[in-house]
Motif scaffolding. Sequence first.
Motif, PDB file in Angstrom:
ATOM      1  N   UNK A   1       0.840  -1.204   0.000  1.00  0.00           N
ATOM      2  CA  UNK A   1       0.000   0.000   0.000  1.00  0.00           C
ATOM      3  C   UNK A   1       0.870   1.248   0.000  1.00  0.00           C
ATOM      4  N   UNK A   2       0.374   2.253  -0.664  1.00  0.00           N
ATOM      5  CA  UNK A   2       1.032   3.555  -0.685  1.00  0.00           C
ATOM      6  C   UNK A   2       0.047   4.551  -0.089  1.00  0.00           C
ATOM      7  N   UNK A   3       0.404   5.118   1.043  1.00  0.00           N
ATOM      8  CA  UNK A   3      -0.508   6.003   1.761  1.00  0.00           C
ATOM      9  C   UNK A   3      -0.068   7.458   1.643  1.00  0.00           C
ATOM     10  N   UNK A   4      -1.017   8.313   1.348  1.00  0.00           N
ATOM     11  CA  UNK A   4      -0.769   9.745   1.306  1.00  0.00           C
ATOM     12  C   UNK A   4       0.337  10.180   0.380  1.00  0.00           C
ATOM     13  N   UNK A   5       0.363   9.691  -0.867  1.00  0.00           N
ATOM     14  CA  UNK A   5       1.435  10.122  -1.779  1.00  0.00           C
ATOM     15  C   UNK A   5       1.365  11.622  -2.039  1.00  0.00           C
ATOM     16  N   UNK A   6       2.516  12.215  -2.286  1.00  0.00           N
ATOM     17  CA  UNK A   6       2.588  13.644  -2.562  1.00  0.00           C
ATOM     18  C   UNK A   6       1.727  13.983  -3.781  1.00  0.00           C
TER      19      UNK A   6
END
Length: 384
Positions: free
Chosen positions: A355-360
């Motif tokens: 999972x990738x959370x809060x990417x720029x």
Amino acid sequence: MSTTEHSATRVVRVEGAQAYDVVIGRRLLGDLPALLGEGVQRVLVICTEAMTTSADAVREDLVAQGYQAILAEVPDAENAKSAQVASFCWQILGQADFTRSDAIVSVGGGATTDLAGFVASTWLRGIKVVHIPTTLLAMVDAAVGGKTAINTVEGKNLVGTFHPPAGVLCDLASLESLPKWDFVAGLAEVIKCGFIADPRILELVEADPTGLVERGGSSGEDTAGEDVLTELIERSIRVKARVVGEDLTDRGQREILNYGHTLAHAIEQVERYDWRHGAAVSVGMVFVAELARLAGKLDESVVDRHRAILQSVGLPVTYRGDRWEQLLAVMRRDKKSRGDLLRFVVLDDVARPTRLEGPDPTLLAAAYAEISADAPTGRGPIAL
């Protein structure tokens, strides 16, 4: 999850507190009473207008076996997944005196199984439902796993329940009359299972993508071709069965099944559901692959493999560049979001989801730029 095979029929067992069988084969209607189980007297068969003939055959067979079976026709595709249509089904159930020991059978694609499951889960706080999926997408995705939902103006699948079916009958004969582009759209969910969990799926598709698409609507005379298709369906169902058996209510591992779906659902809503689900998922998978690459997680060769395999079966890999702000607003309402935090299922490698959370925001925009086109290649027969 376990798999058994007898004659030409394969059975995948979905484990969990409410275990059930997914039966894959031909001429499976005789298996329906066993899936319905003891005590069922009344059965509501839910279908769309396009599936009325098939659904009425199911109804007649049930009547011949002593059930009180009635037919409910609902709108096609995503138009079926509304509070108004659910209310229509509840009205029929009430007028026909359905009790907790009675059941619903769905005959149709993914939208029909979503609706029927939702109606079953909410009538008297839950009655049995058996799905007879008639599209590839429904067989490998919507009918398996116990997720039910209807849509709202604000987004897709925002109102729903977890309600495992009593069983699923995947009759391969129904794929013979499936329009080519519906079959191709279903392949997006098959390929998704390959990327998140089973690389053999990717190898099978890559071996002969043109032949696979051409066989999608074949009469079944091509035994070798049907064996490949059956294996792809079974492997995809195995992937889903294993995941939902461990995480029915989507609190952890099950999120990997939403690979590519965050952007896909947004595209579907922005397009007012004129895009097929599989076409949108195809674009969504390329988007999250690019996102993972830009975040330093995924090798460029795996991103290229996404594009190559999806394009080889005729699925779109780009979308129009002027819709980013609209799509971003819709994605913020995605089920995986937590507060203002956007969350995406991505890959570290094939069969290694994370999972990738809060990417720029600039990373998101850059990933979207990689899939942007002046006109959506998903338009045309695959999307409409």
